[in-house]
Design a protein around this motif. Structure first.
Motif, mmCIF file in Angstrom:
data_model
loop_
_atom_site.group_PDB
_atom_site.id
_atom_site.type_symbol
_atom_site.label_atom_id
_atom_site.label_comp_id
_atom_site.label_asym_id
_atom_site.label_seq_id
_atom_site.Cartn_x
_atom_site.Cartn_y
_atom_site.Cartn_z
ATOM 1 N N PRO A 303 64.012 27.915 32.852
ATOM 2 C CA PRO A 303 63.210 27.973 31.622
ATOM 3 C C PRO A 303 63.971 28.553 30.438
ATOM 4 O O PRO A 303 63.620 28.286 29.290
ATOM 5 C CB PRO A 303 62.016 28.852 32.017
ATOM 6 N N LYS A 304 65.012 29.332 30.712
ATOM 7 C CA LYS A 304 65.809 29.880 29.603
ATOM 8 C C LYS A 304 66.671 28.801 28.950
ATOM 9 O O LYS A 304 67.172 28.999 27.853
ATOM 10 C CB LYS A 304 66.722 31.012 30.102
ATOM 11 N N TRP A 305 66.852 27.681 29.637
ATOM 12 C CA TRP A 305 67.757 26.647 29.148
ATOM 13 C C TRP A 305 67.049 25.317 28.889
ATOM 14 O O TRP A 305 67.701 24.269 28.855
ATOM 15 C CB TRP A 305 68.911 26.449 30.129
ATOM 16 N N LEU A 306 65.718 25.350 28.695
ATOM 17 C CA LEU A 306 65.047 24.128 28.269
ATOM 18 C C LEU A 306 65.643 23.720 26.930
ATOM 19 O O LEU A 306 65.717 24.534 25.994
ATOM 20 C CB LEU A 306 63.540 24.365 28.140
ATOM 21 N N CYS A 331 57.179 22.584 21.748
ATOM 22 C CA CYS A 331 57.501 23.847 22.415
ATOM 23 C C CYS A 331 57.159 25.039 21.530
ATOM 24 O O CYS A 331 56.609 26.049 21.993
ATOM 25 C CB CYS A 331 58.981 23.874 22.801
ATOM 26 N N GLU A 332 57.482 24.923 20.257
ATOM 27 C CA GLU A 332 57.206 26.023 19.317
ATOM 28 C C GLU A 332 55.714 26.316 19.240
ATOM 29 O O GLU A 332 55.295 27.476 19.268
ATOM 30 C CB GLU A 332 57.744 25.654 17.928
ATOM 31 N N PRO A 337 60.076 28.711 24.911
ATOM 32 C CA PRO A 337 61.445 28.712 24.376
ATOM 33 C C PRO A 337 62.131 27.367 24.619
ATOM 34 O O PRO A 337 62.049 26.812 25.718
ATOM 35 C CB PRO A 337 62.142 29.833 25.171
ATOM 36 N N CYS A 338 62.775 26.838 23.588
ATOM 37 C CA CYS A 338 63.504 25.579 23.704
ATOM 38 C C CYS A 338 64.717 25.623 22.789
ATOM 39 O O CYS A 338 64.595 25.994 21.615
ATOM 40 C CB CYS A 338 62.611 24.383 23.359
ATOM 41 N N ARG A 339 65.848 25.276 23.303
ATOM 42 C CA ARG A 339 67.082 25.307 22.530
ATOM 43 C C ARG A 339 67.373 23.945 21.912
ATOM 44 O O ARG A 339 67.029 22.902 22.469
ATOM 45 C CB ARG A 339 68.265 25.693 23.432
ATOM 46 N N GLN A 389 58.309 27.967 36.907
ATOM 47 C CA GLN A 389 58.101 28.156 35.472
ATOM 48 C C GLN A 389 58.810 27.076 34.659
ATOM 49 O O GLN A 389 58.252 26.539 33.696
ATOM 50 C CB GLN A 389 58.602 29.529 35.021
ATOM 51 N N GLY A 390 60.035 26.765 35.030
ATOM 52 C CA GLY A 390 60.787 25.756 34.293
ATOM 53 C C GLY A 390 60.080 24.413 34.312
ATOM 54 O O GLY A 390 59.979 23.726 33.279
#
Length: 415
Positions: A303-306, A331-332, A337-339, A389-390
């Motif tokens: 999930p930290k790297w979506l 996502c926002e 969180p989305c990169r 979660q991811g």
């Protein structure tokens, strides 16, 4: 339309997705590109799409040469080793062989071309397409895509991790460029295309090439043709996103008014995007009647790297900005969180690149650090190594994207 009720089911849907991935891995054969297991996966997803309300469902065949995508390494390494020997007597031939090796690597891996394919055994791959129509007039269309095939294991990544894998590859190919450089230098120094090293320095440089030999020989073993990984993350997670959206709509009895929803399950992504390339060619000129976007998912794990990937295919292909912007906006709004990112040079490619090159609007979504993780293309990519979660976050964002489509965001952004 408000799909909050479905978005809020993300934990429940993550449970279902993990269970379905487990079922596929435990039930069907290994899903190598062009294999029976790949076809079984397509057929299974076709049945689910039918159950969840799709009417237009088709499974299509395509020809491919799966082992070419990694097998070109055999040719490259052999040419470089021969060129090291020829450096001492025929530097021009050494330089030509090295140049050919560079071109093969650039075209076969860097650009995913079919340069070496005819040299490898042919196989039949499969794609599946399913479409669910809305109640009213179709005003926009969204496809969710994933690839059902799984890859041959990368033993070096399994044993040494990403740093070891990448270092090994870089040093090995460093030997290619080193040999090319000293071959050209020898010809310049000698003023001749043939003959031995011009001086002691050139002799020492030739001997120095031997330091690369162990790494080059190791490249013969960069992949294990006998071991197909389970591919739970890469990429059953991607396949499940569209299926989960259809299931959630079906279970709640929700019919969209103006958005046509489709699922594309590609085969043989791991053999050089051969499935998505075949799909784009087979459907060239279709789906032009209304704004249509394909969201291609690959390896939804951390999930930290979506991430929405604005470039693909080793960073060379620019994907659809609006599609990626919409996913990031979804996502926002959900607080996920989305990169904003890309599939970088030496990072390979996803089906997003093939769809884009084929003339379709496509956004790319991944859920991993593009620096190789220890489960990536190894036997650790199993159903007990999935991220609840991811998966849940990505499902929720995808459902939000669908809500935004149904509420006309494509038209709003184009104004």
């Amino acid at each position: 339309m408000n799909l909050k009720k479905l978005i809020d089911k993300k934990d429940q849907m993550a449970d279902w997705i993990i269970g379905d991935i487990t079922h596929i891995i435990q039930t069907f054969e290994k899903r190598a590109p062009g294999s029976k297991g790949e076809l079984q996966g397509c057929e299974y997803y076709a049945e689910l799409c039918k159950e969840y309300g799709c009417e237009d469902i088709q499974i299509e065949e395509f020809e491919e040469h799966p082992n070419s995508f990694m097998g070109w390494l055999y040719y490259d390494v052999t040419m470089v080793l021969i060129s090291m020997a020829l450096y001492w007597v025929a530097p021009i031939i050494s330089a030509v062989l090295c140049t050919c090796a560079v071109l093969i690597a650039l075209l076969q891996f860097g650009m995913y071309k079919k340069l070496m394919d005819p040299l490898f055994k042919k196989a039949i791959g499969h794609n599946m397409t399913a479409i669910k129509k809305p109640k009213g007039e179709v005003k926009q269309r969204i496809f969710f895509n994933g690839h059902v095939d799984a890859v041959w294991e990368w033993p070096v990544n399994y044993l040494l991790g990403g740093v070891g894998f990448e270092s090994h590859a870089i040093i090995g190919f460093g030997g290619l460029f080193y040999t090319l450089g000293i071959s050209i230098a020898s010809m310049v120094k000698n003023g001749s295309l043939f003959g031995g090293p011009a001086n002691l320095t050139m002799t020492k440089l030739g001997i120095g090439a031997l330091a690369f030999v162990p790494f080059l020989i190791g490249l013969y073993f960069m992949w294990n043709e006998r071991h197909i990984v389970d591919g739970a993350n890469d990429n059953l997670t991607g396949c499940e996103m569209g299926i989960a959206v259809l299931k959630a709509l079906h279970d709640e009895g929700i019919e969209l008014e103006n958005t046509e929803v489709g699922v594309i399950i590609c085969g043989s992504e791991e053999s050089g995007l051969r499935g998505s390339k075949a799909w784009a060619e087979a459907h060239k000129g279709e789906f032009q009647d209304v704004p249509t976007i394909i969201y291609s998912y690959d390896t939804i794990h951390d999930p930290k790297w979506l991430m929405a990937n604005y470039r693909d295919l080793n960073g060379t292909v620019k994907t659809d900005k609006q599609a990626n912007d919409i996913f990031m906006k979804a996502c926002e709004e959900l607080g996920i969180p989305c990169r904003k990112g890309m599939v970088p040079p030496l990072g390979g490619a996803t089906d997003t690149a093939a769809f884009t090159q084929g003339g379709f609007r496509s956004g790319g979504v991944t859920g991993l650090n593009h620096k190789l993780e220890n489960y990536y293309h190894t036997r650790r990519d199993t159903y007990d190594n999935l991220s609840h979660q991811g998966i849940g976050d990505c499902y929720a964002a995808s459902m939000k994207v669908l809500e935004m489509f149904e509420n006309g965001i494509l038209y709003e952004d184009e104004k």
